[in-house]
Design an enzyme around this catalytic site. Structure first.
Site, PDB file in Angstrom:
ATOM      1  N   ASN A   1       4.047   1.499   9.767  1.00  0.00           N
ATOM      2  CA  ASN A   1       4.010   2.797   9.103  1.00  0.00           C
ATOM      3  C   ASN A   1       3.297   3.906   9.879  1.00  0.00           C
ATOM      4  O   ASN A   1       3.225   5.040   9.402  1.00  0.00           O
ATOM      5  CB  ASN A   1       3.368   2.674   7.717  1.00  0.00           C
ATOM      6  CG  ASN A   1       1.950   2.151   7.765  1.00  0.00           C
ATOM      7  OD1 ASN A   1       1.574   1.439   8.682  1.00  0.00           O
ATOM      8  ND2 ASN A   1       1.156   2.490   6.761  1.00  0.00           N
TER       9      ASN A   1
ATOM     10  N   LYS B   1       0.844  -1.190   0.000  1.00  0.00           N
ATOM     11  CA  LYS B   1       0.000   0.000   0.000  1.00  0.00           C
ATOM     12  C   LYS B   1       0.883   1.245   0.000  1.00  0.00           C
ATOM     13  O   LYS B   1       1.759   1.395   0.843  1.00  0.00           O
ATOM     14  CB  LYS B   1      -0.920  -0.031   1.219  1.00  0.00           C
ATOM     15  CG  LYS B   1      -1.732   1.213   1.478  1.00  0.00           C
ATOM     16  CD  LYS B   1      -1.006   2.047   2.489  1.00  0.00           C
ATOM     17  CE  LYS B   1      -1.869   3.080   3.135  1.00  0.00           C
ATOM     18  NZ  LYS B   1      -1.088   3.933   4.050  1.00  0.00           N
TER      19      LYS B   1
ATOM     20  N   HIS C   1       7.126 -13.488   1.040  1.00  0.00           N
ATOM     21  CA  HIS C   1       6.364 -14.327   1.969  1.00  0.00           C
ATOM     22  C   HIS C   1       5.809 -13.506   3.140  1.00  0.00           C
ATOM     23  O   HIS C   1       6.570 -13.045   4.002  1.00  0.00           O
ATOM     24  CB  HIS C   1       7.235 -15.433   2.566  1.00  0.00           C
ATOM     25  CG  HIS C   1       7.980 -16.246   1.565  1.00  0.00           C
ATOM     26  ND1 HIS C   1       7.385 -17.155   0.733  1.00  0.00           N
ATOM     27  CD2 HIS C   1       9.300 -16.264   1.249  1.00  0.00           C
ATOM     28  CE1 HIS C   1       8.312 -17.717  -0.041  1.00  0.00           C
ATOM     29  NE2 HIS C   1       9.472 -17.187   0.250  1.00  0.00           N
TER      30      HIS C   1
END
Length: 224
Positions: A144, A109, A121
């Site tokens: 984040n 994102k 993975h």
């Protein structure tokens, strides 16, 4: 100190189709609010012979392999010869380069992945930039958002830099290796060619061509 954190010292712009955009900036985190705009502009310039527009604001290279169970939301560009594997979740604002691997159950994102990046993975990569040939081991993630929801600051060599960003995961320089199950805290920057031990918790700046063993124990790489 701030020179160590520049795009010039972290990223090889020959390995992203967004090179002309990065070249206008000084620090890589300055790109994070611009990723959506970059993708929308770049998408209009892509050759139909090389890229297929699968749906609104989603361009996927014809040589890329996107598995049927993967989900790709726009704006997004998936580069040539890249694999997007089973159950990958690309939430949008994702600029993925050539020869990359976006693995099973990986979530992306607001990211730029330079060419040859591997997040193969169970990785979460948000509001982050991964340089050429960067690799994140299984289960490693970028955190984040700070727990107190304040703006992210950068810490390096005892100094603090204000970013003005509420969401900022990590910047990985070219050739960085992140060990399995590592957490990169908000505003982490890992210099070119550095390696991070598995199950680490990284905060701040990790020197280029070093090995991060644990907080306070970062040693030069003997093979560099």
């Amino acid at each position: 100190m701030q020179n160590l954190l520049t795009i010039e010292n972290l990223l090889d712009l020959e390995h992203t189709i967004a090179a002309s955009y990065f070249a206008k900036l000084t620090y890589p985190w300055e790109a994070l609010p611009e990723i959506s705009r970059w993708i929308l502009e770049l998408g209009q310039t892509l050759f139909p012979e090389e890229y297929e527009q699968r749906e609104k604001d989603v361009w996927i290279a014809r040589s890329a392999k996107v598995y049927p169970s993967a989900y790709v939301a726009g704006p997004a560009i998936i580069g040539p010869n890249t694999e997007v594997r089973h159950c990958a979740f690309i939430r949008g604002n994702a600029l993925v380069g050539a020869n990359c691997v976006v693995g099973n159950s990986v979530e992306l994102k607001n990211v730029v992945l330079f060419d040859n990046v591997q997040v193969p993975h169970y990785n979460y990569v948000g509001d982050s930039i991964l340089g050429y040939k960067a690799h994140m081991g299984a289960g490693s993630i970028t955190s984040n958002v700070k727990s107190d929801k304040t703006l992210v600051t950068l810490r390096a060599h005892g100094k603090t830099i204000e970013t003005g960003l509420k969401k900022f995961g990590a910047i990985l320089g070219d050739g960085v290796e992140i060990g399995c199950n590592t957490v990169l805290n908000p505003g982490s920057i890992v210099g070119r060619g550095a390696s991070v031990y598995p199950v680490s918790m990284v905060r701040g700046y990790v020197m280029a061509h070093s090995i991060y063993k644990k907080a306070g124990e970062i040693v030069p790489r003997e093979d560099r």
